[in-house]
Design a protein around this motif. Sequence first.
Motif, PDB file in Angstrom:
ATOM      1  N   TYR A 166     -70.498  30.987  -7.431  1.00  0.00           N
ATOM      2  CA  TYR A 166     -70.583  31.141  -5.977  1.00  0.00           C
ATOM      3  C   TYR A 166     -69.784  30.022  -5.315  1.00  0.00           C
ATOM      4  N   ASP A 167     -70.046  28.799  -5.762  1.00  0.00           N
ATOM      5  CA  ASP A 167     -69.335  27.652  -5.195  1.00  0.00           C
ATOM      6  C   ASP A 167     -67.829  27.769  -5.399  1.00  0.00           C
ATOM      7  N   ILE A 203     -66.346  30.932  -3.165  1.00  0.00           N
ATOM      8  CA  ILE A 203     -66.236  30.822  -1.715  1.00  0.00           C
ATOM      9  C   ILE A 203     -64.986  30.030  -1.339  1.00  0.00           C
ATOM     10  N   ALA A 213     -70.665  35.098  -2.667  1.00  0.00           N
ATOM     11  CA  ALA A 213     -69.612  34.416  -1.919  1.00  0.00           C
ATOM     12  C   ALA A 213     -68.911  35.368  -0.964  1.00  0.00           C
ATOM     13  N   SER A 263     -71.272  36.627   1.717  1.00  0.00           N
ATOM     14  CA  SER A 263     -71.568  35.624   2.741  1.00  0.00           C
ATOM     15  C   SER A 263     -70.490  35.606   3.812  1.00  0.00           C
ATOM     16  N   PHE A 264     -69.230  35.793   3.403  1.00  0.00           N
ATOM     17  CA  PHE A 264     -68.157  35.861   4.395  1.00  0.00           C
ATOM     18  C   PHE A 264     -68.179  37.189   5.148  1.00  0.00           C
ATOM     19  N   TRP A 268     -66.870  29.465   8.890  1.00  0.00           N
ATOM     20  CA  TRP A 268     -66.491  29.421   7.477  1.00  0.00           C
ATOM     21  C   TRP A 268     -67.266  28.358   6.711  1.00  0.00           C
ATOM     22  N   PRO A 270     -71.143  29.255   4.389  1.00  0.00           N
ATOM     23  CA  PRO A 270     -71.318  29.553   2.955  1.00  0.00           C
ATOM     24  C   PRO A 270     -71.271  28.310   2.076  1.00  0.00           C
ATOM     25  N   ALA A 302     -74.628  26.409   2.526  1.00  0.00           N
ATOM     26  CA  ALA A 302     -75.752  27.176   1.978  1.00  0.00           C
ATOM     27  C   ALA A 302     -75.914  26.972   0.480  1.00  0.00           C
ATOM     28  N   SER A 303     -74.905  26.395  -0.153  1.00  0.00           N
ATOM     29  CA  SER A 303     -74.955  26.155  -1.595  1.00  0.00           C
ATOM     30  C   SER A 303     -76.110  25.255  -1.996  1.00  0.00           C
TER      31      SER A 303
END
Length: 449
Positions: free
Chosen positions: A37-38, A41, A178, A181-182, A198, A201, A204-205
């Motif tokens: 995810y990290d 994004i 990811a 979330s966008f 932007w 996301p 939120a990690s």
Amino acid sequence: MTTNPTTSQAVAVSGPDARDQRRAYTASLIGSIVEFYDFAIYGTAASLVFGSIFFAGMSPAVGTIASLATFAAGYMARPLGGVIFGHFGDKVGRKSMLMITLIMMGTATMLIGLLPTSAQIGSLAPVLLVTLRLIQGIAVGGEWGGAVLMSVETGSQKSRGFFGSATGVGAAAGALLATGSFALLGFLEEDQFMSWGWRIPFLASATLIVIGAYIRLKVSESPVFKAAAEKAAEKKETTEERKQAPFVNLIRNHPKRLALAVGVYVGPVMAQSIIKIYVVSWATTNTDVSRGVILNALTASLAVMVVGVPLFAMLSDRIGRLKVYVPAAILFAIASFLIFPMIATGSTALVFLAFFMTMGVIESACLGPVGAILTEAFPTKIRYTGTSFAYQVSSMVGGGFGPVVAALLATTLGMGALPVSLMMGAFCVISAVSTLMLGESRKTDLNNV
């Protein structure tokens, strides 16, 4: 594949119970979701945002290329992460390395969400962006190999493909979160999205990191690693053997196997990275397809992957790795020539079909078995290093440079998307051939490789 010793030569290993297997799978899955995810994004933000806010003094085309270059920087750092964490993972153990990579990744990601833009601090902004991206790359470089080994080495031999797919499912789910979330930020006005939307996301990690760390604290060390450590102690290995760095062992004693392992995933990772990163940018600037449609199509295909990856992994447990992976790599080569024309039609239905075909089905068939294939390729004492380094070099060449080279080819040769398709197709063929040469490994005993 290396011929296995007889069963009598194996070290007796007490098999983990079902609870240990579930914990190992869950820990690998959740940790991979957080890591990818990290990592993902950043890719989405690089294609949509970073070119204009961190490279504001450049033209839009050059800014996009510069932004994608910072995306590639993370991939360049991944092999280094594989070597560093592979070394200690092979010497000390898998579990502790996974905790470190998780915290590193999460910290870098949150800091990216807090970075001032080039309009605020000038040229220092892209420097800080690249620095944090490199930290992300090092962290994910050590994450994947450790996570897949923790799951595969704890699972049963008959279901290694499924257990190895935990990282693949995590990667798909992380990318899904990811992209989703966008997509959820689509209600924002353009200026709101570009100024602060932007960042959401990235920040939120923090929640995902806490969940991942809590789960990983409860998992036990890999039983295959513990058995190998006990065997080394019983044999009283020489000081030279104990001190030899796993990476040195890998390069000196297994160069051909390493080269083939690198080739296994280089094509599919290039294809999927170009689709997730470059195609998103290409479609929004060269076709009538809106950003929302592209992101929704990508999100839907990633949702399919969450289900498809474990299904194809289980199929590889049943019929063999080669029968699943090789046809998928070849199909990816063919699909490389179809996705651009399908999206260029502007048809929403064809856009969704293009992403479903490439990401939802074909990439699932590649990502499902690849964890088991690479794990089964190396001996235990260098498995973390070998698996990580092979996968991360593939990711660097295919996933990191792929979108950047694609952007350069499309803009400089004046041939549209055709050179990009040719590149994707050629590397997918390399992956099919490399997998065939590495050989079927489904029945390999990990304790005797």
